[in-house]
Design a protein around this motif. Sequence first.
Motif, PDB file in Angstrom:
ATOM      1  N   THR A 122       0.955  -1.191   0.016  1.00 58.48           N
ATOM      2  CA  THR A 122      -0.028   0.013  -0.174  1.00 58.48           C
ATOM      3  C   THR A 122       0.746   1.312   0.064  1.00 58.48           C
ATOM      4  N   VAL A 150       4.001   1.587  -1.206  1.00 54.69           N
ATOM      5  CA  VAL A 150       4.517   1.778  -2.360  1.00 54.69           C
ATOM      6  C   VAL A 150       3.477   1.940  -3.765  1.00 54.69           C
ATOM      7  N   TYR A 151       2.526   1.585  -3.409  1.00 54.42           N
ATOM      8  CA  TYR A 151       1.432   2.002  -4.274  1.00 54.42           C
ATOM      9  C   TYR A 151       0.917   3.627  -4.222  1.00 54.42           C
ATOM     10  N   VAL A 188       2.824   5.856  -2.876  1.00 54.32           N
ATOM     11  CA  VAL A 188       4.197   6.877  -3.530  1.00 54.32           C
ATOM     12  C   VAL A 188       4.283   6.864  -5.007  1.00 54.32           C
ATOM     13  N   VAL A 189       4.056   5.695  -5.608  1.00 52.71           N
ATOM     14  CA  VAL A 189       3.809   5.738  -6.914  1.00 52.71           C
ATOM     15  C   VAL A 189       2.812   6.533  -7.554  1.00 52.71           C
ATOM     16  N   LEU A 190       1.452   6.455  -7.159  1.00 53.61           N
ATOM     17  CA  LEU A 190       0.448   7.173  -7.662  1.00 53.61           C
ATOM     18  C   LEU A 190       0.683   8.773  -7.591  1.00 53.61           C
ATOM     19  N   SER A 209       3.610  10.113  -7.125  1.00 49.08           N
ATOM     20  CA  SER A 209       4.415  10.591  -8.128  1.00 49.08           C
ATOM     21  C   SER A 209       4.131  10.742  -9.535  1.00 49.08           C
ATOM     22  N   ILE A 210       3.227  10.003  -9.748  1.00 48.90           N
ATOM     23  CA  ILE A 210       2.482  10.177 -11.350  1.00 48.90           C
ATOM     24  C   ILE A 210       1.675  11.571 -11.280  1.00 48.90           C
ATOM     25  N   ARG A 211       1.020  11.654 -10.170  1.00 43.91           N
ATOM     26  CA  ARG A 211       0.046  12.859 -10.152  1.00 43.91           C
ATOM     27  C   ARG A 211       0.882  14.065 -10.126  1.00 43.91           C
ATOM     28  N   ILE A 258      -6.543   9.482 -10.321  1.00 44.50           N
ATOM     29  CA  ILE A 258      -5.436   9.125  -8.998  1.00 44.50           C
ATOM     30  C   ILE A 258      -6.238   8.644  -7.770  1.00 44.50           C
TER      31      ILE A 258
END
Length: 292
Positions: A21, A23-24, A26-28, A30-32, A61
Amino acid sequence: MILDLLPGFIDAAFIRDLLITGVYFVVLMSIRFGIGHTILKRESLEPEMKRRWLVSVRNIIFILFLLGLALIWAREIETVAVSMVAVAAALVLATREMILCLLGALYRSSTNAYSIGDRIEINGLKGQVIDTDMLSTTVIEVTQASVTKGSVGRVVTIPNSQLLTQSVFNASRLGRFGMYTVVVQLPRNVDWQAAEAVMLQVARDEIGRYAGDLVKHARELQRQHGLGVPLLTPRLRVALHNFEYTELQLYLPVPINEEFEIEQKVVRAVAAVTFASAQKHYPAHYKPDSAG
């Protein structure tokens, strides 16, 4: 082992899901932020279009985050759901307003009732939409000031639940032009025909400024929506609702963001004419109130 020191409900699977959760998330994020930074750097986009893209990215997101949580924690959610059946009814009652807001957001998205930058009216409140999310809509108030209400330009947050019970009027749905009505009431002893001539002349002068764009707008309405040719010239209606006043109702097409400016030009021109007319019937020291 460290797991032996933790509470009983925390096991290896729980820690694994928690890490996934994190990591998910942080990735979202970063994408946003990456997409948002790219949108803000695009100088070719209009500010309104940038706001629309930023809000859309944020909402997408958020939805992806919720879906990811449901998939990652599916086993734990299933376990909790089984044990929560007894309190489900109470939970629904406690979150009724939030559920209605979510349904309102679904209604808004499915019907495309409005988007960022549109001029809307909900439950008597008129404003320009600057933000939307799953629970609310944020507008900048543009309701015209009156004797009993002088504050405009406030930022107002409207819960999406109102979309399920109130009609939504969208002045921007058919483009950047709309029909506007200017109403002026004159005492019966004032020359209303002179006021009528002035109102029509001011309206024609104003329409002349954007006549080319207005004709293009009319053609687009015919092509995209199959509508008949909208009103391209001003029209004036005389109404006698009571014995004391003659009411003049001017109908004209105006740009969405210029209604009040054009209305003021018409009202000021009428006030100048009616004041001059009143001066002929009253002593020089008398100054009647301006109509409209």
